[in-house]
Design a protein around this motif. Structure first.
Motif, PDB file in Angstrom:
ATOM      1  N   MET A 181       0.842  -1.185   0.000  1.00  0.00           N
ATOM      2  CA  MET A 181       0.000   0.000   0.000  1.00  0.00           C
ATOM      3  C   MET A 181       0.886   1.247   0.000  1.00  0.00           C
ATOM      4  SD  MET A 181      -3.128  -0.808   2.546  1.00  0.00           S
ATOM      5  CE  MET A 181      -4.405  -0.197   1.490  1.00  0.00           C
ATOM      6  N   LYS A 182       0.375   2.280  -0.616  1.00  0.00           N
ATOM      7  CA  LYS A 182       1.091   3.543  -0.714  1.00  0.00           C
ATOM      8  C   LYS A 182       0.482   4.557   0.253  1.00  0.00           C
ATOM      9  CE  LYS A 182       2.308   7.047  -4.111  1.00  0.00           C
ATOM     10  NZ  LYS A 182       3.730   7.132  -4.053  1.00  0.00           N
ATOM     11  N   ILE A 183       1.331   5.359   0.874  1.00  0.00           N
ATOM     12  CA  ILE A 183       0.907   6.400   1.804  1.00  0.00           C
ATOM     13  C   ILE A 183       1.005   7.737   1.087  1.00  0.00           C
ATOM     14  CG2 ILE A 183       1.342   7.498   4.029  1.00  0.00           C
ATOM     15  CD1 ILE A 183       3.053   4.885   4.648  1.00  0.00           C
ATOM     16  N   THR A 184      -0.059   8.526   1.157  1.00  0.00           N
ATOM     17  CA  THR A 184      -0.017   9.870   0.584  1.00  0.00           C
ATOM     18  C   THR A 184      -0.368  10.892   1.645  1.00  0.00           C
ATOM     19  OG1 THR A 184      -2.319   9.779  -0.177  1.00  0.00           O
ATOM     20  CG2 THR A 184      -0.618   9.059  -1.732  1.00  0.00           C
ATOM     21  N   VAL A 185       0.177  12.092   1.477  1.00  0.00           N
ATOM     22  CA  VAL A 185      -0.052  13.188   2.410  1.00  0.00           C
ATOM     23  C   VAL A 185      -0.578  14.380   1.634  1.00  0.00           C
ATOM     24  CG1 VAL A 185       0.986  14.753   4.093  1.00  0.00           C
ATOM     25  CG2 VAL A 185       1.886  12.436   3.835  1.00  0.00           C
ATOM     26  N   ASP A 186      -1.686  14.940   2.090  1.00  0.00           N
ATOM     27  CA  ASP A 186      -2.182  16.197   1.531  1.00  0.00           C
ATOM     28  C   ASP A 186      -1.515  17.312   2.338  1.00  0.00           C
ATOM     29  OD1 ASP A 186      -3.555  18.520   0.868  1.00  0.00           O
ATOM     30  OD2 ASP A 186      -5.485  17.504   0.705  1.00  0.00           O
ATOM     31  N   ARG A 187      -0.465  17.868   1.784  1.00  0.00           N
ATOM     32  CA  ARG A 187       0.333  18.877   2.490  1.00  0.00           C
ATOM     33  C   ARG A 187      -0.472  20.137   2.818  1.00  0.00           C
ATOM     34  NH1 ARG A 187       4.855  16.350   4.243  1.00  0.00           N
ATOM     35  NH2 ARG A 187       5.548  14.872   2.695  1.00  0.00           N
ATOM     36  N   SER A 188      -1.534  20.397   2.073  1.00  0.00           N
ATOM     37  CA  SER A 188      -2.351  21.573   2.363  1.00  0.00           C
ATOM     38  C   SER A 188      -3.197  21.375   3.620  1.00  0.00           C
ATOM     39  CB  SER A 188      -3.254  21.919   1.176  1.00  0.00           C
ATOM     40  OG  SER A 188      -4.241  20.919   0.978  1.00  0.00           O
ATOM     41  N   LYS A 189      -3.393  20.131   4.040  1.00  0.00           N
ATOM     42  CA  LYS A 189      -4.166  19.831   5.241  1.00  0.00           C
ATOM     43  C   LYS A 189      -3.305  19.539   6.463  1.00  0.00           C
ATOM     44  CE  LYS A 189      -8.244  17.828   3.021  1.00  0.00           C
ATOM     45  NZ  LYS A 189      -9.056  16.602   2.931  1.00  0.00           N
ATOM     46  N   CYS A 190      -2.093  19.045   6.252  1.00  0.00           N
ATOM     47  CA  CYS A 190      -1.235  18.612   7.355  1.00  0.00           C
ATOM     48  C   CYS A 190      -0.777  19.820   8.182  1.00  0.00           C
ATOM     49  CB  CYS A 190      -0.022  17.864   6.821  1.00  0.00           C
ATOM     50  SG  CYS A 190       1.066  17.277   8.131  1.00  0.00           S
ATOM     51  N   THR A 191      -0.965  19.718   9.510  1.00  0.00           N
ATOM     52  CA  THR A 191      -0.537  20.785  10.406  1.00  0.00           C
ATOM     53  C   THR A 191       0.664  20.382  11.261  1.00  0.00           C
ATOM     54  OG1 THR A 191      -2.151  20.103  12.070  1.00  0.00           O
ATOM     55  CG2 THR A 191      -2.835  21.823  10.511  1.00  0.00           C
ATOM     56  N   GLY A 192       1.172  19.169  11.079  1.00  0.00           N
ATOM     57  CA  GLY A 192       2.361  18.730  11.789  1.00  0.00           C
ATOM     58  C   GLY A 192       2.167  18.469  13.268  1.00  0.00           C
ATOM     59  N   ARG A 238      -3.644   9.355   3.659  1.00  0.00           N
ATOM     60  CA  ARG A 238      -4.442   8.342   2.967  1.00  0.00           C
ATOM     61  C   ARG A 238      -3.590   7.143   2.630  1.00  0.00           C
ATOM     62  NH1 ARG A 238      -9.441  10.531  -0.085  1.00  0.00           N
ATOM     63  NH2 ARG A 238      -9.706  12.420   1.095  1.00  0.00           N
ATOM     64  N   LEU A 239      -4.254   6.006   2.571  1.00  0.00           N
ATOM     65  CA  LEU A 239      -3.623   4.782   2.087  1.00  0.00           C
ATOM     66  C   LEU A 239      -4.264   4.414   0.763  1.00  0.00           C
ATOM     67  CD1 LEU A 239      -3.396   2.552   5.276  1.00  0.00           C
ATOM     68  CD2 LEU A 239      -1.522   3.612   4.025  1.00  0.00           C
ATOM     69  N   GLU A 240      -3.423   4.098  -0.201  1.00  0.00           N
ATOM     70  CA  GLU A 240      -3.901   3.706  -1.528  1.00  0.00           C
ATOM     71  C   GLU A 240      -3.278   2.359  -1.892  1.00  0.00           C
ATOM     72  OE1 GLU A 240      -2.852   6.872  -4.166  1.00  0.00           O
ATOM     73  OE2 GLU A 240      -4.063   8.343  -3.087  1.00  0.00           O
ATOM     74  N   PRO A 241      -4.062   1.513  -2.579  1.00  0.00           N
ATOM     75  CA  PRO A 241      -3.516   0.203  -2.976  1.00  0.00           C
ATOM     76  C   PRO A 241      -2.334   0.318  -3.930  1.00  0.00           C
ATOM     77  CG  PRO A 241      -5.842   0.422  -3.593  1.00  0.00           C
ATOM     78  CD  PRO A 241      -5.401   1.713  -3.004  1.00  0.00           C
TER      79      PRO A 241
END
Length: 63
Positions: free
Chosen positions: A1-12, A60-63
């Motif tokens: 599975m692949k991990i993705t990050v929406d950098r516009s939402k991430c606040t750290g 998010r996790l993507e196949p």
């Protein structure tokens, strides 16, 4: 599975790092660093918990 990050939402906030430190790290600038963009064997449940626990829904996790 692949991990993705929406950098516009991430606040750290680092919740993901506390739940799955082998994959997530918040650097000194407060930016999320993915140590890998694929889920390592044996820690899928930790990564799923980190994704589910993200208060801003930036992960998010993507196949």
């Amino acid at each position: 599975m692949k991990i993705t990050v929406d950098r516009s939402k991430c606040t750290g906030l680092g919740i993901c790092e506390s739940l799955s430190p082998d994959v997530f790290e918040v650097d000194d600038a407060g930016e999320l660093v993915l140590k890998t963009d694929t889920v390592p064997a044996g820690i899928l449940s930790d990564v799923q918990e980190a994704v589910a626990g993200c208060p801003t829904e930036a992960l998010r996790l993507e196949p």
